[in-house]
Design a protein around this motif. Structure first.
Motif, short mmCIF file in Angstrom:
data_model
loop_
_atom_site.label_atom_id
_atom_site.label_comp_id
_atom_site.label_asym_id
_atom_site.label_seq_id
_atom_site.Cartn_x
_atom_site.Cartn_y
_atom_site.Cartn_z
N THR A 40 54.23 29.24 -26.07
CA THR A 40 52.79 29.01 -26.17
C THR A 40 52.39 29.19 -27.63
OG1 THR A 40 50.64 29.66 -25.28
CG2 THR A 40 52.19 31.43 -25.70
N TYR A 41 51.20 28.79 -27.95
CA TYR A 41 50.69 28.96 -29.30
C TYR A 41 49.80 30.19 -29.35
CZ TYR A 41 53.07 25.00 -31.08
OH TYR A 41 54.07 24.17 -31.49
N VAL A 42 49.72 30.81 -30.53
CA VAL A 42 49.05 32.09 -30.70
C VAL A 42 48.17 32.04 -31.95
CG1 VAL A 42 49.45 34.56 -31.11
CG2 VAL A 42 51.05 33.26 -29.68
N VAL A 43 46.96 32.54 -31.82
CA VAL A 43 46.07 32.68 -32.98
C VAL A 43 46.35 34.05 -33.58
CG1 VAL A 43 43.69 32.69 -33.80
CG2 VAL A 43 44.33 31.24 -31.85
N THR A 44 46.53 34.08 -34.90
CA THR A 44 46.89 35.32 -35.58
C THR A 44 45.77 35.79 -36.51
OG1 THR A 44 48.05 34.08 -37.31
CG2 THR A 44 49.36 34.82 -35.41
N GLU A 45 46.08 36.81 -37.27
CA GLU A 45 45.11 37.56 -38.07
C GLU A 45 44.23 36.73 -39.00
OE1 GLU A 45 45.20 41.79 -40.32
OE2 GLU A 45 46.84 40.43 -40.83
N ILE B 296 44.07 32.01 -27.81
CA ILE B 296 44.60 30.97 -26.93
C ILE B 296 45.06 31.64 -25.64
CG2 ILE B 296 46.49 29.34 -26.60
CD1 ILE B 296 46.37 28.77 -29.62
N ASN B 297 44.64 31.07 -24.53
CA ASN B 297 45.09 31.56 -23.23
C ASN B 297 46.50 31.02 -22.99
OD1 ASN B 297 45.67 31.99 -20.53
ND2 ASN B 297 43.60 31.50 -19.84
N PRO B 298 47.51 31.89 -22.94
CA PRO B 298 48.88 31.42 -22.77
C PRO B 298 49.13 30.75 -21.42
CG PRO B 298 48.81 33.80 -22.61
CD PRO B 298 47.44 33.35 -23.03
N GLU B 299 48.28 31.05 -20.44
CA GLU B 299 48.43 30.42 -19.12
C GLU B 299 47.95 28.97 -19.13
OE1 GLU B 299 49.91 31.99 -16.54
OE2 GLU B 299 50.23 33.66 -17.92
N ALA B 300 47.05 28.64 -20.04
CA ALA B 300 46.50 27.29 -20.11
C ALA B 300 47.19 26.43 -21.17
CB ALA B 300 45.01 27.35 -20.39
N CYS B 301 47.81 27.05 -22.14
CA CYS B 301 48.44 26.31 -23.25
C CYS B 301 49.64 25.52 -22.74
CB CYS B 301 48.87 27.29 -24.34
SG CYS B 301 49.67 26.50 -25.76
N ILE B 302 49.70 24.24 -23.10
CA ILE B 302 50.83 23.40 -22.67
C ILE B 302 51.80 23.14 -23.82
CG2 ILE B 302 49.56 22.32 -20.78
CD1 ILE B 302 49.20 19.84 -22.69
N SER C 130 53.36 40.07 -34.56
CA SER C 130 53.81 39.82 -33.19
C SER C 130 52.86 40.41 -32.14
CB SER C 130 55.22 40.34 -32.98
OG SER C 130 55.26 41.74 -33.16
N HIS C 131 52.12 41.45 -32.48
CA HIS C 131 51.16 42.04 -31.54
C HIS C 131 50.04 41.06 -31.17
CE1 HIS C 131 49.91 43.01 -35.63
NE2 HIS C 131 48.67 43.00 -35.20
N PHE C 132 49.86 40.00 -31.95
CA PHE C 132 48.83 39.01 -31.62
C PHE C 132 49.20 38.18 -30.39
CE2 PHE C 132 47.22 40.11 -35.75
CZ PHE C 132 45.85 39.98 -35.59
N ILE C 133 50.46 38.13 -30.04
CA ILE C 133 50.88 37.42 -28.82
C ILE C 133 50.23 38.09 -27.62
CG2 ILE C 133 52.83 36.81 -27.34
CD1 ILE C 133 54.54 36.72 -29.98
N GLU C 134 50.37 39.40 -27.54
CA GLU C 134 49.77 40.17 -26.46
C GLU C 134 48.24 40.19 -26.56
OE1 GLU C 134 50.35 44.66 -25.30
OE2 GLU C 134 52.29 43.61 -25.39
N LEU C 135 47.72 40.27 -27.77
CA LEU C 135 46.28 40.32 -27.98
C LEU C 135 45.61 39.03 -27.50
CD1 LEU C 135 44.00 42.11 -29.12
CD2 LEU C 135 44.37 40.99 -31.31
N ASN C 136 46.22 37.87 -27.78
CA ASN C 136 45.67 36.60 -27.30
C ASN C 136 45.59 36.59 -25.78
OD1 ASN C 136 45.78 33.77 -29.32
ND2 ASN C 136 46.28 35.76 -30.16
N ALA C 137 46.68 37.00 -25.13
CA ALA C 137 46.71 37.01 -23.66
C ALA C 137 45.66 37.96 -23.09
CB ALA C 137 48.10 37.39 -23.19
N GLU C 138 45.52 39.11 -23.71
CA GLU C 138 44.55 40.11 -23.24
C GLU C 138 43.11 39.62 -23.38
OE1 GLU C 138 42.61 44.22 -24.90
OE2 GLU C 138 44.70 43.83 -25.41
#
Length: 107
Positions: free
Chosen positions: A2-7, A35-41, A66-74
């Motif tokens: 999935t894609y992730v928005v970072t700092e 980015i919602n990882p459940e919706a990202c294609i 790397s903590h932004f992966i979890e932060l996006n999902a949360e």
């Protein structure tokens, strides 16, 4: 993947990425997008559109972010969906590429 928005998005909140997203997976907070990882294609359309270069594939997120992966999902679980382009924050150009912005993230 999935894609992730970072700092680098913090205190900028450019929404060029939202315009190209075919699944409306972006969610908006006060001064940051996620980015919602459940919706990202995993289409990768958003990453090159980000003027702040803040979007990465989850496998390519810099290790120190790397903590932004979890932060996006949360945060995607309770921030509202954003499906249209908005103006960036007023002082976005002053904040882009500034380091150590996590302390300014508003939830």
């Amino acid at each position: 993947m999935t894609y992730v928005v970072t700092e680098n998005c913090i205190r900028c909140k450019y929404t060029d990425c939202v315009e190209v997203c075919p699944t409306d997976c972006f969610h908006e907070g006060p001064n940051f997008l996620v980015i919602n990882p459940e919706a990202c294609i995993d289409c990768s359309l958003c990453a090159p559109e980000c003027p702040a270069d803040a979007i990465f594939a989850d496998k390519e997120v810099p290790p120190e972010q790397s903590h932004f992966i979890e932060l996006n999902a949360e945060l995607a679980q309770f921030w509202p969906l954003l499906s249209q382009t908005l103006a960036p924050l007023v002082d976005a150009d002053n904040w882009v590429d500034q380091a150590d912005k996590l302390q300014f993230l508003e939830r």
